[in-house]
Design an enzyme around this catalytic site. Sequence first.
Site, PDB file in Angstrom:
ATOM      1  N   ALA A 285      19.200  15.381 -49.004  1.00 54.01           N
ATOM      2  CA  ALA A 285      18.669  15.882 -47.740  1.00 54.01           C
ATOM      3  C   ALA A 285      19.330  15.101 -46.612  1.00 54.01           C
ATOM      4  O   ALA A 285      20.082  14.143 -46.864  1.00 54.01           O
ATOM      5  CB  ALA A 285      17.155  15.687 -47.683  1.00 54.01           C
ATOM      6  N   LYS A 286      19.075  15.511 -45.394  1.00 54.65           N
ATOM      7  CA  LYS A 286      19.554  14.764 -44.237  1.00 54.65           C
ATOM      8  C   LYS A 286      18.695  15.175 -43.058  1.00 54.65           C
ATOM      9  O   LYS A 286      18.125  16.275 -43.044  1.00 54.65           O
ATOM     10  CB  LYS A 286      21.019  15.148 -43.949  1.00 54.65           C
ATOM     11  N   SER A 287      18.604  14.305 -42.055  1.00 56.15           N
ATOM     12  CA  SER A 287      17.951  14.719 -40.822  1.00 56.15           C
ATOM     13  C   SER A 287      18.762  14.211 -39.644  1.00 56.15           C
ATOM     14  O   SER A 287      19.481  13.214 -39.764  1.00 56.15           O
ATOM     15  CB  SER A 287      16.514  14.191 -40.766  1.00 56.15           C
TER      16      SER A 287
ATOM     17  N   VAL B  34      17.170  18.977 -43.061  1.00 57.90           N
ATOM     18  CA  VAL B  34      17.623  19.907 -44.092  1.00 57.90           C
ATOM     19  C   VAL B  34      17.359  19.261 -45.446  1.00 57.90           C
ATOM     20  O   VAL B  34      17.894  18.187 -45.741  1.00 57.90           O
ATOM     21  CB  VAL B  34      19.123  20.246 -43.961  1.00 57.90           C
TER      22      VAL B  34
ATOM     23  N   ASP C  62      21.113   5.764 -41.132  1.00 56.54           N
ATOM     24  CA  ASP C  62      22.426   6.396 -40.964  1.00 56.54           C
ATOM     25  C   ASP C  62      22.915   5.999 -39.569  1.00 56.54           C
ATOM     26  O   ASP C  62      22.332   5.112 -38.938  1.00 56.54           O
ATOM     27  CB  ASP C  62      22.280   7.925 -41.106  1.00 56.54           C
TER      28      ASP C  62
END
Length: 369
Positions: free
Chosen positions: A77-79, A32, A114
Amino acid sequence: MRMTEFALADDLGPEKYIEVTDPDIGLKAIVVVDNTAAGPAIGGTRMAIDVTGSECFRLARAMTLKNAMAGLAHGGAKSVIAADPRMPAAQKSRLVNGFARAIKDVRDYIPGPDMGTDETTMAQVKAAIGRAVGLPREVGGIPLDEIGATGQGLVAALQAAQPFCSLRLRDAAFVVQGFGSVGQHAARLLGELGARLVGVSDSRGARVSEAGFDIAALRAIKARGGSVIDHEDGEAIAAAELVAVPCDVWIPAARPDVITAENVASMRTKVVAQGANIPATAAAERALASNGTLVLPDFVANAGGVICASVEFHNGSEQQAVRVIEERIKRNVVEVLNRVEATGDLPRDVAVAIARARVERAMSFRFKG
Ligand code: NAD
């Protein structure tokens, strides 16, 4: 984006919601990219079995606000990769490589470490697609956990908060829940300033010592693979009792939602400095404010890691990272707490408003012809 997920979209984002799969290697992942008005988005890659799209979106939004708050030229953002991070190393590197290649053309997303990923993962991503942060030294990284970037930021936040809550770190008593990377560095630096660690925990249990623990000895036990409960100073308490240990500063540095409506009334501290992400529920933060306990919200106080990652991305040095972390976080804490004093609003609400306004201003420069 799935129909059901359109409900997530608002005036800030997300700009992109991308699912990537590769049955050959068992890859199932979501990226995202929430908002890139300030620049290419930085955000972690989380690997866990039970990750979801809405979790990924919420984390991406948190990064938009955290990066804006920290004044970085980066959006959020992040995944997420749906997999068990403890899989054999060869299988994990195949998966990471496949993931990296799948997001190669999502150029406005810069992955970072992360939960379930680390600097080795990021080195693999960088080798595959030429961009990632949170890298090992050998490939241009500033090892943020080794230098204690987030702990440094947390201590800078507390230094800036002192005049707002009659706190004197020089002779303060503090508690750390979660004696890991963030907790240990925060404790080390607070100890250097003269503060006393009177309560500490890790996943195996908790101990208290009114006289204060020998922080270096505790760190040595952890470095040998032991637990804080192996230390002989002080006495053991139930982990759940740590919340109620009287102190000046209480630092959550482990899990989300550890301060709740159920236990918040037992807290006896002046300040809660949030090292962990969302360690207190919204109800608990309201209760803390109403009894005069100051909360330094997570995305303001624990931004040291991402500030360090940004300095690394722009080829800065470790010394620059330390300077920028201290300067940005102190400035933000003062801005937030001045407004809290003026308005009586919750620190988190004030901080979100400041961060949102910065993102909106960045968005206002976009061509709208
Ligand atoms: P870490 O894995 O190094 O340390 C976590 C510590 O918490 C460990 O000592 C573990 O034993 C302990 N722990 C686990 N469950 C616990 C429990 N139920 N009660 C007490 N202790 C428990 O992790 P970290 O990198 O120090 O991160 C800690 C928190 O800070 C996480 O919420 C993370 O998302 C957040 N955070 C970390 C960074 C960073 O730069 N590392 C940046 C921002 C936010």
